[in-house]
Motif scaffolding. Sequence first.
Motif, mmCIF file in Angstrom:
data_model
loop_
_atom_site.group_PDB
_atom_site.id
_atom_site.type_symbol
_atom_site.label_atom_id
_atom_site.label_comp_id
_atom_site.label_asym_id
_atom_site.label_seq_id
_atom_site.Cartn_x
_atom_site.Cartn_y
_atom_site.Cartn_z
ATOM 1 N N GLY A 7 60.906 22.039 20.047
ATOM 2 C CA GLY A 7 59.641 22.764 20.151
ATOM 3 C C GLY A 7 59.785 24.013 20.998
ATOM 4 N N ALA A 8 60.507 23.891 22.126
ATOM 5 C CA ALA A 8 60.725 25.047 22.994
ATOM 6 C C ALA A 8 61.511 26.138 22.281
ATOM 7 C CB ALA A 8 61.453 24.606 24.265
ATOM 8 N N LEU A 9 62.580 25.758 21.613
ATOM 9 C CA LEU A 9 63.405 26.746 20.910
ATOM 10 C C LEU A 9 62.637 27.398 19.763
ATOM 11 C CD1 LEU A 9 66.810 24.826 20.781
ATOM 12 C CD2 LEU A 9 66.162 26.669 22.334
ATOM 13 N N SER A 10 61.787 26.636 19.102
ATOM 14 C CA SER A 10 60.982 27.202 18.010
ATOM 15 C C SER A 10 60.041 28.277 18.523
ATOM 16 C CB SER A 10 60.176 26.087 17.322
ATOM 17 O OG SER A 10 61.032 25.169 16.678
ATOM 18 N N ARG A 11 59.556 28.115 19.753
ATOM 19 C CA ARG A 11 58.662 29.125 20.324
ATOM 20 C C ARG A 11 59.435 30.322 20.869
ATOM 21 N NH1 ARG A 11 55.931 24.352 21.988
ATOM 22 N NH2 ARG A 11 57.117 24.266 23.916
ATOM 23 N N ILE A 12 60.597 30.080 21.428
ATOM 24 C CA ILE A 12 61.346 31.148 22.085
ATOM 25 C C ILE A 12 61.957 32.122 21.077
ATOM 26 C CG2 ILE A 12 63.399 31.633 23.488
ATOM 27 C CD1 ILE A 12 62.815 29.002 24.992
ATOM 28 N N PHE A 13 62.466 31.585 19.954
ATOM 29 C CA PHE A 13 63.233 32.404 19.019
ATOM 30 C C PHE A 13 62.390 32.863 17.844
ATOM 31 C CE2 PHE A 13 66.531 30.330 21.402
ATOM 32 C CZ PHE A 13 67.526 31.297 21.486
ATOM 33 N N VAL A 40 57.305 20.719 9.449
ATOM 34 C CA VAL A 40 56.008 20.682 10.118
ATOM 35 C C VAL A 40 55.559 22.089 10.486
ATOM 36 C CG1 VAL A 40 54.790 19.909 12.201
ATOM 37 C CG2 VAL A 40 56.298 18.333 10.999
ATOM 38 N N LEU A 41 56.485 22.909 10.987
ATOM 39 C CA LEU A 41 56.167 24.285 11.357
ATOM 40 C C LEU A 41 55.718 25.091 10.139
ATOM 41 C CD1 LEU A 41 58.220 26.465 13.798
ATOM 42 C CD2 LEU A 41 57.454 27.408 11.635
ATOM 43 N N ARG A 42 56.432 24.954 9.025
ATOM 44 C CA ARG A 42 56.083 25.719 7.833
ATOM 45 C C ARG A 42 54.741 25.275 7.245
ATOM 46 N NH1 ARG A 42 61.736 26.760 4.459
ATOM 47 N NH2 ARG A 42 62.925 27.587 6.215
ATOM 48 N N LEU A 43 54.442 24.008 7.367
ATOM 49 C CA LEU A 43 53.182 23.502 6.827
ATOM 50 C C LEU A 43 51.992 23.900 7.690
ATOM 51 C CD1 LEU A 43 54.168 19.889 5.708
ATOM 52 C CD2 LEU A 43 53.430 21.742 4.218
ATOM 53 N N PHE A 44 52.122 23.808 9.029
ATOM 54 C CA PHE A 44 50.962 23.900 9.905
ATOM 55 C C PHE A 44 51.051 25.000 10.963
ATOM 56 C CE2 PHE A 44 51.526 19.417 8.625
ATOM 57 C CZ PHE A 44 50.418 19.316 7.795
ATOM 58 N N LEU A 69 53.042 27.511 14.088
ATOM 59 C CA LEU A 69 53.826 27.384 15.316
ATOM 60 C C LEU A 69 53.017 26.948 16.525
ATOM 61 C CD1 LEU A 69 56.505 27.872 16.840
ATOM 62 C CD2 LEU A 69 55.876 30.285 16.995
ATOM 63 N N ARG A 70 51.721 27.236 16.558
ATOM 64 C CA ARG A 70 50.961 27.114 17.797
ATOM 65 C C ARG A 70 51.055 25.727 18.427
ATOM 66 N NH1 ARG A 70 49.723 26.674 22.041
ATOM 67 N NH2 ARG A 70 47.853 27.315 23.182
ATOM 68 N N TYR A 71 50.893 24.675 17.633
ATOM 69 C CA TYR A 71 50.941 23.317 18.166
ATOM 70 C C TYR A 71 52.091 22.529 17.551
ATOM 71 C CZ TYR A 71 46.460 24.289 20.356
ATOM 72 O OH TYR A 71 45.473 24.832 21.133
ATOM 73 N N ILE A 72 53.238 23.190 17.437
ATOM 74 C CA ILE A 72 54.386 22.565 16.802
ATOM 75 C C ILE A 72 54.835 21.322 17.568
ATOM 76 C CG2 ILE A 72 55.899 24.236 17.967
ATOM 77 C CD1 ILE A 72 56.579 22.309 14.686
ATOM 78 N N ALA A 73 54.875 21.373 18.899
ATOM 79 C CA ALA A 73 55.334 20.216 19.665
ATOM 80 C C ALA A 73 54.356 19.052 19.550
ATOM 81 C CB ALA A 73 55.535 20.596 21.131
ATOM 82 N N ILE A 100 56.172 15.051 -1.277
ATOM 83 C CA ILE A 100 55.495 15.941 -0.329
ATOM 84 C C ILE A 100 55.154 17.272 -0.988
ATOM 85 C CG2 ILE A 100 55.807 17.302 1.786
ATOM 86 C CD1 ILE A 100 57.468 15.008 2.895
ATOM 87 N N ASP A 101 53.913 17.707 -0.804
ATOM 88 C CA ASP A 101 53.506 19.063 -1.193
ATOM 89 C C ASP A 101 53.832 19.972 -0.017
ATOM 90 O OD1 ASP A 101 52.353 21.416 -1.939
ATOM 91 O OD2 ASP A 101 50.296 20.656 -2.041
ATOM 92 N N ASP A 102 54.864 20.807 -0.162
ATOM 93 C CA ASP A 102 55.346 21.600 0.970
ATOM 94 C C ASP A 102 54.797 23.029 0.996
ATOM 95 O OD1 ASP A 102 56.723 22.431 -1.239
ATOM 96 O OD2 ASP A 102 58.726 22.229 -0.372
ATOM 97 N N ALA A 103 53.717 23.274 0.271
ATOM 98 C CA ALA A 103 53.069 24.585 0.371
ATOM 99 C C ALA A 103 52.397 24.715 1.731
ATOM 100 C CB ALA A 103 52.031 24.741 -0.741
ATOM 101 N N PRO A 104 52.487 25.890 2.406
ATOM 102 C CA PRO A 104 51.883 26.052 3.732
ATOM 103 C C PRO A 104 50.381 25.766 3.707
ATOM 104 C CG PRO A 104 53.347 27.868 3.271
ATOM 105 C CD PRO A 104 53.226 27.093 1.993
ATOM 106 N N TRP A 105 49.910 25.073 4.722
ATOM 107 C CA TRP A 105 48.486 24.770 4.881
ATOM 108 C C TRP A 105 47.785 26.054 5.299
ATOM 109 C CZ3 TRP A 105 45.702 21.103 3.050
ATOM 110 C CH2 TRP A 105 44.499 20.716 3.622
ATOM 111 N N ALA A 106 46.836 26.522 4.521
ATOM 112 C CA ALA A 106 46.276 27.867 4.683
ATOM 113 C C ALA A 106 45.676 28.098 6.051
ATOM 114 C CB ALA A 106 45.212 28.111 3.605
ATOM 115 N N ALA A 107 45.109 27.064 6.654
ATOM 116 C CA ALA A 107 44.402 27.264 7.923
ATOM 117 C C ALA A 107 45.330 27.498 9.085
ATOM 118 C CB ALA A 107 43.515 26.047 8.212
ATOM 119 N N SER A 108 46.609 27.200 8.927
ATOM 120 C CA SER A 108 47.494 27.286 10.101
ATOM 121 C C SER A 108 48.870 27.805 9.755
ATOM 122 C CB SER A 108 47.624 25.896 10.750
ATOM 123 O OG SER A 108 48.098 24.963 9.817
ATOM 124 N N ALA A 109 48.949 28.678 8.792
ATOM 125 C CA ALA A 109 50.270 29.114 8.347
ATOM 126 C C ALA A 109 50.808 30.312 9.100
ATOM 127 C CB ALA A 109 50.228 29.443 6.853
#
Length: 412
Positions: free
Chosen positions: A127-133, A332-336, A338-342, A394-403
């Motif tokens: 989660g930390a690395l996803s936010r930093i990079f 999870v990041l692609r679906l929803f 970055l903000r609350y990835i952890a 799994i439907d892996d299309a990004p969730w529109a509200a949090s993409a």
Amino acid sequence: MKTDLFPAPFSRWLIVMAGGILMGLSLGVRHTQGLFMQPVTTSHGWPLETFGLALALQNLVWGLAQPVTGLVADRFGSGRVLLFGTLAYGLGLYLMAQAQGPAGFVAGNGVLIGIALSGTAFGTVYGALSRIFEPQRRSWALAVAGAIGGLGQFCLVPFVQHLLVRAGWQDAAMVLGLLIVASLPLSALLRARPREKTAGLPDHRPVGASIRDAVRHRGFWLLNLGFLACGFQLAFIAAYLPAYLLDQGLSLKQAGTALALIALANIFGTYACSRSVGLWRIKHLLAGLYAIRVAAMVLFLSMPVTAAGTYAFALVMGFLWLGTAPMTNELVLRLFGLRYIATLFGIVFLGHQVGGFFGVWLGAWVYDRTQSYELLWAGAIAIGVVATVAHCLIDDAPWAASAAPDLRVVRS
């Protein structure tokens, strides 16, 4: 509070090395728990189920705590969570070594180390690395940190074997606790967190709204189911493969070598899995990973247990060992977003640890009653088939509200 852009090249390596070392120590100590089983139960005269209960609770508590530590990391930064987790880990190992009865052992090795793992393992580090990079370097960061973490796990297996022979299991636990605490300064390098308020980005909503979006998404629950299977398989194999091999006539040294080979192959497997997320659809990669695990277990169990066959099985399973974590984190990041990835990864990871609880607890419970692990191997195969199918659905299309991704971080 100072605002920074993405890290400079030299800082990138320092950050991913810090994350990798923290993961390597955290997961490496956990990976060697199977080596402690025989000396602990023999010295205390406990049944196998006592040790199994401690490991099962460790998995369950880790899973229950992960969404909480993930939320704290999302709100206040990963550095604080890593600091707390490192201290808790050292204390848990100390209590494990000093325990005189089952309650104290379960409290230290089960409850406290379970909480510590939620703050020091891949849930927090990824989660930390996803936010930093930035997105273009994210898969590289996760891949390199995962590979360094796998190298740490590999190195800890022979080190712990040596400690158990030379110093006994209690002193070995104390030494591991000191190593964990010595890594404390590294947490400062992963202290980045997302900017709290950025106008116009829809993923900067309250955490409750983001969680509600996730739980309404069928793919979120299918990821939970798949990760439950992963937790069951990994916890069962890590905890009981040494005992199973001893029952089949192999030596403790050969069992330890199998664990070391799992950790060695995990170095390359985690890197390969992390780097592959930009080449193929993640859900297909995950489905294929579980299918290969199933095939490897079926082949291993259908043949006589030999050292060579065991080592081959360990290498295959090790290559697929923790590759699920960065791929699931990225999905999870692609679906929803970055903000609350952890936080969201933490909820998915709870499924992983529920599976881990049953993999460890049922392993001890079934063995004490049947003197065999065959039923658990069958369960690990069956749940692997379920996970393969679940990821295909799994439907892996990004969730529109949090993409929308967050492209800047704040150093706290």
